[in-house]
Design an enzyme around this catalytic site. Structure first.
Site, PDB file in Angstrom:
ATOM      1  N   GLU A 285      -0.468  13.593   2.913  1.00 16.63           N
ATOM      2  CA  GLU A 285       0.628  12.779   3.169  1.00 16.63           C
ATOM      3  C   GLU A 285       1.647  12.759   2.568  1.00 16.63           C
ATOM      4  O   GLU A 285       2.280  11.389   2.394  1.00 16.63           O
ATOM      5  CB  GLU A 285      -0.291  11.317   3.395  1.00 16.63           C
ATOM      6  CG  GLU A 285      -1.589  11.332   4.378  1.00 16.63           C
ATOM      7  CD  GLU A 285      -2.331  10.080   4.213  1.00 16.63           C
ATOM      8  OE1 GLU A 285      -2.841   9.587   5.266  1.00 16.63           O
ATOM      9  OE2 GLU A 285      -2.594   9.526   3.113  1.00 16.63           O
TER      10      GLU A 285
HETATM   11  C1  TNX Z   1      -6.080   8.725   4.497  1.00 15.04           C
HETATM   12  S1  TNX Z   1      -7.471  11.352   4.109  1.00 15.04           S
HETATM   13  C2  TNX Z   1      -5.892   9.077   3.350  1.00 15.04           C
HETATM   14  C3  TNX Z   1      -5.817   8.034   2.078  1.00 15.04           C
HETATM   15  C4  TNX Z   1      -6.214   6.720   2.804  1.00 15.04           C
HETATM   16  C5  TNX Z   1      -7.318   6.985   3.980  1.00 15.04           C
HETATM   17  C6  TNX Z   1      -7.806   5.808   4.582  1.00 15.04           C
HETATM   18  C7  TNX Z   1      -6.398  11.361   3.104  1.00 15.04           C
HETATM   19  C8  TNX Z   1      -6.584  12.367   2.202  1.00 15.04           C
HETATM   20  N1  TNX Z   1      -5.640  10.316   2.675  1.00 15.04           N
HETATM   21  O1  TNX Z   1      -4.591   7.789   1.491  1.00 15.04           O
HETATM   22  O2  TNX Z   1      -6.938   5.929   1.918  1.00 15.04           O
HETATM   23  O3  TNX Z   1      -6.753   7.773   5.009  1.00 15.04           O
HETATM   24  O4  TNX Z   1      -8.665   5.987   5.682  1.00 15.04           O
END
Ligand code: TNX
Length: 481
Positions: A285
């Site tokens: 992300e």
């Molecule tokens: C996505 S999945 C994220 C996290 C959040 C989560 C909450 C991923 C690698 N990153 O930063 O905490 O969703 O479900």
């Protein structure tokens, strides 16, 4: 066979002492140690007895566990403890004739201690309850926008300035190096390898609170703005602690050499405290980071981990970078039906000689709600009842050879979990579903929901004795004793 105060245990492994302590916690009966055979319960290690981490267990008039190694013996003890029952005549072990070994070598769980911090005692309890399910990797998500949770000598302001708070403005905290070593040693005594994660280049707002020169100004995205409004959370402000749940707004400065000095120092200090082979460098992300910058960073960060003598692990997005270090392990967190570019990104780790850990979000994510109205957790990936957590196949998600799938990891993100009891509510019983997916053969008469729900229901008295605050989901016929 009955279990009474005259039942003796033969065996010199740590697993023998762990068995005696666990039986006492459950029954109040303190078994004694036998000096020589025969004893009512006998524990041995024999490398020829089964595959690594495997064991045989026979319970008739006596109980005999033979582990292929110390881990196998430990797992045999866990199975024996699951067969302990109380009825009107007292405590007994159910009869059994088991030959057991794992399908996947890698069976993991992740705890996000960045969004909410959990101290050493909580982590030890987490290790106890998850290793009892034969899970053998503990991934600690040690840094995120909301906080930095492990002391680094060469960058001391991280814990001085960026560890004090958690999401929602709850209290923070961090592990000293001694704390961290204590967690690693405790995990090893339960046959768990700790994988430390420092999330980079995104999820790094907290680094900028301590060292503003390392981090770009926040770049907002539509979801972050909408979520912040819906939840009444303030938007991120450079240099100030971030208390919301938004993602994707932060990035370290990819074109500053000092960033790589930082990454090198952190990776080196973590590697010094990490006997296990892996260091996780995040990669998820980075929504405000231009792709070319992200690629450059992914290449350099994974190379730094290799330079420190460890195998890099990264979330699947890092597979979008052509030149990730060879052998980097990818962690797939897309859905069981992959969307967008997730599957390609994951496959790139395999093309680079690496392999994959499956954390498909719509089945393994422990922070998703069980039901629409469950008070804890999120819903973005799915609503995950126990049955859907159980019924999926890790080799059927991506188009890669089965041998590229190292195993399964179930992540617990901690935006909504303000106490450790909240964590346990989300983790149990669903971690047991992932443990069985990772351990048991793909096909077998008992590898079906109707069998699993009864067997997991039989864990209730054990979890109660261990003080595990599981969610009594109504899909499961929970045993009273
Ligand atoms: C996505 S999945 C994220 C996290 C959040 C989560 C909450 C991923 C690698 N990153 O930063 O905490 O969703 O479900």
């Amino acid at each position: 066979m009955p279990v009474t105060a005259t039942t003796r245990v033969l065996g010199s492994s740590p697993a023998a002492a762990q068995l005696i302590d666990a039986v006492e916690r459950r029954t109040g009966i303190r078994l004694s140690v036998a000096d020589e055979a025969p004893a009512e319960i006998e524990l041995f290690v024999d490398p020829n007895s089964s595959a690594p981490e495997g064991y045989t267990l026979e319970i008739g008039d006596r109980a005999v566990i033979v582990g292929a190694d110390e881990a196998g013996l430990f797992y045999g003890v866990q199975t024996l403890l699951q067969l302990l029952r109380q009825d009107d005549s007292g405590w007994a072990l159910l009869g059994a004739d088991v030959a057991d070994s794992p399908r996947f070598a890698r069976r993991g769980v992740m705890l996000d201690v960045a969004r909410h911090f959990f101290g050493v005692d909580d982590v030890k309890k987490f290790i106890d309850s998850t290793s009892a399910l034969k899970l053998n990797h503990l991934h600690l998500h040690l840094s995120d926008d909301q906080g930095w949770r492990v002391h680094i000598d060469s960058w001391p302001k991280l814990t001085e300035l960026s560890a004090g708070t958690s999401a929602n403005g709850d209290p923070g905290g961090f592990y000293t190096k001694d704390d961290y070593r204590e967690i690693v040693a405790y995990a090893a005594s339960r046959h768990m390898i700790v994988i430390p994660e420092i999330d980079l280049p995104g999820h790094t707002h907290a680094i900028g609170v301590a060292y503003p020169e390392l981090v770009e100004k926040p770049v907002m995205n539509d979801n972050l703005i909408a979520d912040s409004e819906r939840l009444g959370q303030a938007l991120p402000v450079a240099g100030e602690s971030y208390l919301g749940w938004g993602v994707g707004h932060s990035s370290v400065r990819i074109h500053e050499e000092r960033t790589y000095d930082f990454v090198r120092d952190v990776v080196r200090e973590l590697a010094e405290m990490t006997p296990g082979p892996y260091i996780h460098v995040g990669g998820d992300e980075s929504l405000g980071t231009p792709q070319a910058d992200f690629d450059l960073f992914a290449e350099r960060a994974t190379a730094i981990v290799v330079g420190a003598g460890k195998t890099p692990v990264a979330w699947h997005e890092m597979g979008s970078a052509a030149n990730i270090a060879e052998g980097t392990v990818g962690q797939y967190w897309g859905k069981t039906t992959p969307e967008g570019t997730h599957a390609e990104e994951a496959a790139h780790f395999v093309e680079r000689g690496g392999a994959l850990i499956m954390s498909a979000a719509d089945v393994t994510y422990l922070d998703m709600k069980y039901t629409e109205d469950f008070p804890l957790g999120l819903t973005w990936a799915a609503i995950i009842d126990v049955r859907s957590a159980y019924e999926w196949e890790p080799t059927a998600v991506l188009d890669v050879p089965d041998a590229a799938i190292l195993g399964v990891e179930a992540p617990l993100w901690s935006e909504t979990t303000r106490t450790f009891g909240d964590v346990e509510q989300l983790v149990f019983p669903r971690a047991a579903a992932q443990a069985e997916v990772a351990w048991s053969p793909q096909h077998g008469p008992e590898r079906v929901w109707e069998s699993f729900r009864v067997r997991v229901g039989a864990l209730a008295p054990l979890w109660k004795a261990e003080g595990v605050d599981f969610h009594p989901a109504d899909e499961i016929p929970w045993s009273e004793r």
